[in-house]
Design a protein around this motif. Sequence first.
Motif, PDB file in Angstrom:
ATOM      1  N   TRP A 138       0.815  -1.207   0.000  1.00  0.00           N
ATOM      2  CA  TRP A 138       0.000   0.000   0.000  1.00  0.00           C
ATOM      3  C   TRP A 138       0.855   1.265   0.000  1.00  0.00           C
ATOM      4  CZ3 TRP A 138      -5.240  -0.051  -0.475  1.00  0.00           C
ATOM      5  CH2 TRP A 138      -5.861  -1.309  -0.330  1.00  0.00           C
ATOM      6  N   GLY A 142      -2.559   4.933   2.085  1.00  0.00           N
ATOM      7  CA  GLY A 142      -3.535   3.854   2.040  1.00  0.00           C
ATOM      8  C   GLY A 142      -4.555   3.969   0.926  1.00  0.00           C
ATOM      9  N   ARG A 143      -4.299   4.822  -0.057  1.00  0.00           N
ATOM     10  CA  ARG A 143      -5.275   5.040  -1.117  1.00  0.00           C
ATOM     11  C   ARG A 143      -4.976   4.260  -2.393  1.00  0.00           C
ATOM     12  NH1 ARG A 143      -6.161  11.341  -1.951  1.00  0.00           N
ATOM     13  NH2 ARG A 143      -7.802  10.492  -3.300  1.00  0.00           N
ATOM     14  N   SER A 145      -2.954   0.622  -4.006  1.00  0.00           N
ATOM     15  CA  SER A 145      -2.290  -0.657  -3.749  1.00  0.00           C
ATOM     16  C   SER A 145      -1.637  -1.162  -5.027  1.00  0.00           C
ATOM     17  CB  SER A 145      -3.283  -1.696  -3.229  1.00  0.00           C
ATOM     18  OG  SER A 145      -4.266  -1.980  -4.215  1.00  0.00           O
ATOM     19  N   GLU A 177      -7.808   2.696  -4.525  1.00  0.00           N
ATOM     20  CA  GLU A 177      -8.769   1.938  -3.738  1.00  0.00           C
ATOM     21  C   GLU A 177     -10.203   2.337  -4.064  1.00  0.00           C
ATOM     22  OE1 GLU A 177      -9.792  -1.033  -0.825  1.00  0.00           O
ATOM     23  OE2 GLU A 177      -8.195  -0.656  -2.277  1.00  0.00           O
TER      24      GLU A 177
END
Length: 276
Positions: A138, A142-143, A145, A177
């Motif tokens: 990631w 965290g947006r 992957s 994501e």
Amino acid sequence: MTRAAGMLLIHGAWQGAWAWDAWRAPICERGWLAHALDLPGNGADPARDAALDEITLDTYVDAVRGQLERFDGPCVIVAHSGAGVIASQVAEAVPERVAAIVYVAGMMLPSGMGYSELVEAASADVENASGIAPYLVWSDDGRVSRVPADAALDIFLHDCPPDAARRAASLLTPQAEGGRALVATLSAARFGRVPRVYVEATLDRSVLLPLQRRMQALVPGARVRTLECGHVPQLAQPDALARIVCETLAELGITHEDLSAARSVSSPRALNGTPT
């Protein structure tokens, strides 16, 4: 009898139109006009992607609808993996433009349910239900992957020809994501009137067979066909996939238009099976 103007091929997460390269020849040999698109945000069109603030299900639906408008009539949507959610929402939006949906190891989910919810509900009973998720790398926020090549080879491509598998693993791109955690809103009156085919992959390590069959139970009515292969039938068994898809569409009364009268939706290459 429904005469479809062609097939629109939609790739899953981390992929591109290239994911259908091995399938173009066998499906075109059976008389179908087939066009694979690159979904927004996958890196194939940097200028287009740079103009996007975010990727959502609506982003994808708009892109697919734009491609459907380039066909002379309704067409068959063939959706791999997570693209199943996109195909379902497109059928809800413009059912008159969709002759049928073919889900290839796809996410055929009921209205309001995300795939993560399905996995969570099944995790106590289905070993390794999370599929590729534990292997993802990631971004710091965290947006986005990405899939490491070794994980792709093991989870997605384990039964594909080795050289083709390595090429596919090398072509995977980062995935926003917002374009992976998709939830469709569907109705019986619109989505529900579109014929559906589900091609299940019995050796799938990503969307495991028990999860495929739970989706079939949750969204009943599809013609189900089975291939003994992993998550990417269009690369592992392209001829077999083309055969069962065409046979099942014929059973549903869906056939292709005469290619001599069909309009190319992308370029002349879309007619002969070579990559666009």
